[in-house]
Design an enzyme around this catalytic site. Structure first.
Site, PDB file in Angstrom:
ATOM      1  N   GLU A   1      -9.769   6.341   6.428  1.00  0.00           N
ATOM      2  CA  GLU A   1     -10.698   5.789   5.417  1.00  0.00           C
ATOM      3  C   GLU A   1     -10.236   4.421   4.922  1.00  0.00           C
ATOM      4  OE1 GLU A   1     -13.810   7.272   3.953  1.00  0.00           O
ATOM      5  OE2 GLU A   1     -13.699   5.111   3.769  1.00  0.00           O
TER       6      GLU A   1
ATOM      7  N   VAL B   1       0.835  -1.204   0.000  1.00  0.00           N
ATOM      8  CA  VAL B   1       0.000   0.000   0.000  1.00  0.00           C
ATOM      9  C   VAL B   1       0.874   1.260   0.000  1.00  0.00           C
ATOM     10  CG1 VAL B   1      -1.806   1.276   1.225  1.00  0.00           C
ATOM     11  CG2 VAL B   1      -1.877  -1.227   1.180  1.00  0.00           C
TER      12      VAL B   1
ATOM     13  N   VAL C   1       9.599   5.115   5.314  1.00  0.00           N
ATOM     14  CA  VAL C   1      10.351   4.332   6.308  1.00  0.00           C
ATOM     15  C   VAL C   1      10.089   2.843   6.088  1.00  0.00           C
ATOM     16  CG1 VAL C   1      10.620   3.855   8.771  1.00  0.00           C
ATOM     17  CG2 VAL C   1      10.333   6.203   7.987  1.00  0.00           C
TER      18      VAL C   1
ATOM     19  N   GLU D   1      -3.661 -10.809   4.951  1.00  0.00           N
ATOM     20  CA  GLU D   1      -2.811 -10.192   5.971  1.00  0.00           C
ATOM     21  C   GLU D   1      -1.498 -10.971   6.068  1.00  0.00           C
ATOM     22  OE1 GLU D   1      -3.898  -7.317   7.784  1.00  0.00           O
ATOM     23  OE2 GLU D   1      -5.183  -7.529   6.046  1.00  0.00           O
TER      24      GLU D   1
ATOM     25  N   LYS E   1     -12.736  -4.047  11.341  1.00  0.00           N
ATOM     26  CA  LYS E   1     -13.445  -3.067  10.498  1.00  0.00           C
ATOM     27  C   LYS E   1     -14.846  -2.816  11.044  1.00  0.00           C
ATOM     28  CE  LYS E   1     -10.624  -4.707   6.682  1.00  0.00           C
ATOM     29  NZ  LYS E   1     -10.508  -5.716   5.635  1.00  0.00           N
TER      30      LYS E   1
ATOM     31  N   GLY F   1      -1.678 -10.724  -2.870  1.00  0.00           N
ATOM     32  CA  GLY F   1      -1.446  -9.596  -1.953  1.00  0.00           C
ATOM     33  C   GLY F   1      -2.688  -9.154  -1.203  1.00  0.00           C
TER      34      GLY F   1
ATOM     35  N   GLY G   1     -11.063  -1.263   2.231  1.00  0.00           N
ATOM     36  CA  GLY G   1     -10.086  -0.834   1.210  1.00  0.00           C
ATOM     37  C   GLY G   1     -10.449   0.474   0.540  1.00  0.00           C
TER      38      GLY G   1
HETATM   39  N1  HSE Z   1      -6.592  -8.751   4.295  1.00  0.00           N
HETATM   40  C1  HSE Z   1      -7.561  -7.735   4.076  1.00  0.00           C
HETATM   41  C2  HSE Z   1      -8.672  -8.298   3.202  1.00  0.00           C
HETATM   42  C3  HSE Z   1      -6.911  -6.552   3.410  1.00  0.00           C
HETATM   43  O1  HSE Z   1      -8.505  -9.390   2.661  1.00  0.00           O
HETATM   44  O2  HSE Z   1      -9.705  -7.674   3.079  1.00  0.00           O
HETATM   45  C4  HSE Z   1      -7.723  -5.304   3.478  1.00  0.00           C
HETATM   46  O3  HSE Z   1      -7.969  -4.902   4.787  1.00  0.00           O
END
Ligand code: HSE
Length: 421
Positions: free
Chosen positions: A122, A12, A41, A183, A198, A180, A127
């Protein structure tokens, strides 16, 4: 000119740096000022990040730099980012974070520390979908009646492949990791924790509920089999991992679990890595938000939207309210008081009287069967019994399952899934 520093230049973070560069003109036109990345960083400086920005391995080079106006936290983890975000806010810097775990545990402390300094998030939820903005700003006139949605792209991708293509759990999990979406520790996705983070963020904006993941019902997708998938198809349901926040008479239900939902509903049609959230407000009725819930560029789109909002001076209070939301009206409803419909799967002896024993147990708890299916099992002496119930209390179904397991005619584990009509 506004200078930002990025803590964490992974998938990201690299997208944020690259989009700020590639779309610099449109972003400047919208923000009213040029936005540049002064420093990123990373932990390991020798790894190529595919970005044209300066890198450091010391987060304090960003957090303590007086020239940096906005700190973008994309590190992951909880305690280290908490320390750095706190320091950045204390240094008077605006902060943008995509870190849902950080907010699931520390959102109220951070709100307190931030005061009037912008702290935006946000990208933490669903996402690229602007759901925080919708709930905090667009729906500000409404009492929120419910929030229900697919809040984890990895599990939605996995369930879609398992249901539509009969794919195996381990194979699709690996694919989601390679793409990708997952997590760093994918158990956070499949066990429902990522979705719970979330949901808790959304529940704070909607209801002011200060709960942590351990306070709410969270179940993952690992027990779902092709038998459940086939049953759902036969009875007109889709299976989705949902985050649900629902205002009921005695409080607010917060729960994350695989759910059978009518195949005709809009959320049931949301496949792959896509997320969708339905929010019902008392004035507006039902609203739906759909989009990519994971992936570098989609998440970066939400991060940059926050940066632009900060540069424009458009910030709302972090959780969307300046004083306590409706006093103490909203309490978290205890898990055992949740009322919904249930699906049960169990393996039983194929003998006369077995069904009577099972329905008798359910009757003891005042649970009424709505539909039932019996399927032969590879062991000829056993059958699989699948049924759904009319609405009943969680406490009763849990107690009934304990009693059912004690019956001689019931073998192995009983699998339960909740149904939302
Ligand atoms: N691992 C999370 C997902 C990434 O699959 O939704 C976004 O938060």
């Amino acid at each position: 000119m506004v200078k930002i520093g990025i803590l964490g230049v992974g998938t990201v973070g690299a997208s944020v740096a690259n989009i700020l560069e590639a779309n610099a003109d449109i972003i400047e036109a919208r923000a009213g000022k040029k936005i540049v990345t002064k420093l990123g960083v990373v932990k390991n400086l020798s790894k190529d990040r595919g970005v044209n920005i300066k890198l450091s391995d010391n987060p304090y080079d960003v957090v303590d730099d007086p020239e940096i106006d906005i700190v973008v936290e994309l590190m992951g983890g909880v305690e280290e980012p908490y320390k750095l975000v706190k320091k950045a806010l204390e240094n008077g810097k605006a902060v943008v974070t995509a870190n849902k775990a950080l907010l699931a545990y520390h959102r109220y402390e951070l709100q307190e520390i931030a005061g009037d300094t912008p702290l935006m998030y946000e990208a933490s939820t669903a996402g690229g979908i602007p759901i925080i903005g919708a709930l905090r700003n667009g729906l500000a006139a409404n009492h929120i009646e419910s929030i229900q949605g697919i809040m984890n792209g990895t599990t939605n991708y996995m369930l879609t492949k398992m249901i539509n293509e009969g794919a195996e759990y381990e194979d699709v999990l690996k694919e989601a990791q390679e793409l990708g979406y997952a997590e760093a520790d994918p158990t956070f996705d499949v066990d429902g924790f990522d979705a719970s983070h979330k949901l808790l963020i959304l529940a704070s904006i909607a209801y002011g509920i200060d709960a942590k993941p351990e306070d709410i019902l969270i179940e993952g997708i690992e027990d779902i089999t092709q038998t459940d998938v086939a049953f759902a198809k036969d009875f007109g349901y889709e299976i989705k991992l949902l985050g649900i926040a629902k205002k009921v008479e005695d409080g607010v239900e917060l729960r994350v679990h695989p759910t059978m939902i009518p195949a005709s509903s809009m959320i049931a049609k949301v496949d792959g890595v896509m997320n969708a959230v339905s929010v019902v407000g008392d004035c507006v009725g039902e609203t739906m938000y759909y989009g990519a819930g994971a992936g570098g560029d989609a998440t970066a789109s939400a991060v940059i939207a926050d940066i632009v909002d900060i540069v424009r001076g458009n910030t709302a209070p972090m959780l969307g309210y300046k004083k306590c939301l409706e006093g103490s009206a909203f309490e978290l409803l205890p898990e055992e008081d949740i009322v919904t419909h249930y699906y049960l799967r169990m393996e039983v002896n194929d003998k006369p009287g077995v069904l009577a024993k099972i329905t008798n147990e359910l009757e003891q708890f005042d649970i009424s069967i709505e539909s039932m299916l019996q399927k032969p099992h590879k062991n000829d002496e056993h059958v699989k019994l699948l049924f759904t119930t009319h609405a009943c209390q969680e406490l009763k179904i849990q107690a009934a399952m304990v009693e059912l397991k004690r019956l001689d005619c019931v073998h192995g584990k009983i699998t339960m899934m909740r149904i939302e009509k």
